[in-house]
Scaffold this motif. Structure first.
Motif: not given
Length: 305
Positions: A118, A120, A128-129, A132-134, A136-137
């Motif tokens: 995770t 980033f 970032l919120p 935030y977990d990249p 999931d994008r």
């Protein structure tokens, strides 16, 4: 004597009528044939023009996007990108590489990399919120599952709706070849969109581009940007095909759409021919033929008397 004169006049009238019909019928038939021939020829000319324009747009887009595609793949193989998760000492080199990349490619808004744990890292820095977990994008999951360079569907920039953006993603591996994460970038393609919007087919025709989600990201009607095709028949045709022609009616106007697909990007090009122009050209030809025919008919009748 009077009876003979009347018969002569009657015969003359019949001969003149027959003469007029002999002239009029071929003229009417000629006008109809000329009208149909003109309509078909002009329509074919516009369709061929749209095919040429689609091909030119396709070549321009493929060339432009391939430059950034190759650059993304090269950056994903940068040693700093490969090592920055496991060895933080590489992060200074990573951010320098990202900064240099954006300086060289000024249409790139952001460069970033997400890792399997995770982590980033992004340049320029953004807030970032929480949570935030990249992973999931879409740019991450798509590049990981396909294990190759991917492009997302174009979208409007959150800070400025006049800017059209597309994201590229490329898998990142460790020096030993294990999957490590995904490097990605956000590319401003507004100039590309403007180029497509400047293409005109005849007087009323145009070119529009759709992303992989079959939503417009360029269209002369700004209200349709980010929207699906509003004509159900055309929408179904575009979703179910990669090329071909489709006739449809929109806002009371008959049109022909020529579909082309950019295979590497998954984008689609719609070149639209507006049949108003075909009618206008055909009607102009018909008026000319009828005018000439009327003059000839009057001269012929005058000569008969």
């Amino acid at each position: 004597m009077k009876e003979n004169v009347m018969k002569m006049r009657s015969l003359r009238t019949k001969l003149i009528l027959a003469f007029v019909l002999v002239i009029t019928i071929p003229i009417v038939l000629l006008s109809f044939v000329a009208y149909r021939t003109t309509s078909n020829s002009f329509e074919e000319m516009l369709v061929q023009s749209s095919l040429v324009q689609s091909s030119l747009v396709s070549e321009s887009i493929n060339h432009y996007m391939s430059i950034y595609g190759r650059a993304t793949s090269l950056l994903s193989n940068n040693i700093n990108v490969k090592m920055a998760r496991s060895a933080t000492s590489y992060r200074t080199g990573l951010f320098q590489s990202f900064e240099d990349f954006i300086k060289e490619y000024d249409e790139v808004k952001n460069v970033y990399v997400g890792y399997e744990d995770t982590t980033f890292l992004i340049y320029p820095s953004v807030t970032l919120p929480a949570g935030y977990d990249p992973r999931d994008r879409l740019w991450y999951t798509d590049a990981k599952s396909k294990n190759e360079l991917i492009w997302t569907a174009p979208y409007q920039d959150a800070s400025d709706a006049a800017i059209t953006v597309v994201s590229a993603g490329a898998p990142v591996t460790t020096p030993s070849g294990a999957f490590e994460g995904v490097l990605a970038l956000d590319l401003d393609i507004t100039k590309l969109a403007d180029m497509a919007n400047d293409v005109q087919i005849g007087k009323y025709g145009y070119v529009a581009l759709l992303g992989q989600d079959n939503k417009f990201f360029t269209h002369p009607d700004a209200a349709l940007i980010g929207e699906e095709i509003p004509v159900e028949g055309l929408k179904g045709f575009v979703e179910g095909n990669t090329s071909g022609q489709y006739r449809y009616t929109y806002n009371g106007l008959q049109r022909t759409a020529i579909l082309t697909t950019l295979e590497d990007l998954g984008w689609k090009i719609l070149a639209v021919v507006d049949e108003r122009e075909i009618q206008e050209e055909s009607n102009a030809m018909l008026r000319t033929i009828l005018f000439i025919a009327s003059v000839l008919l009057v001269l012929a009748i005058g000569a008969a008397f």
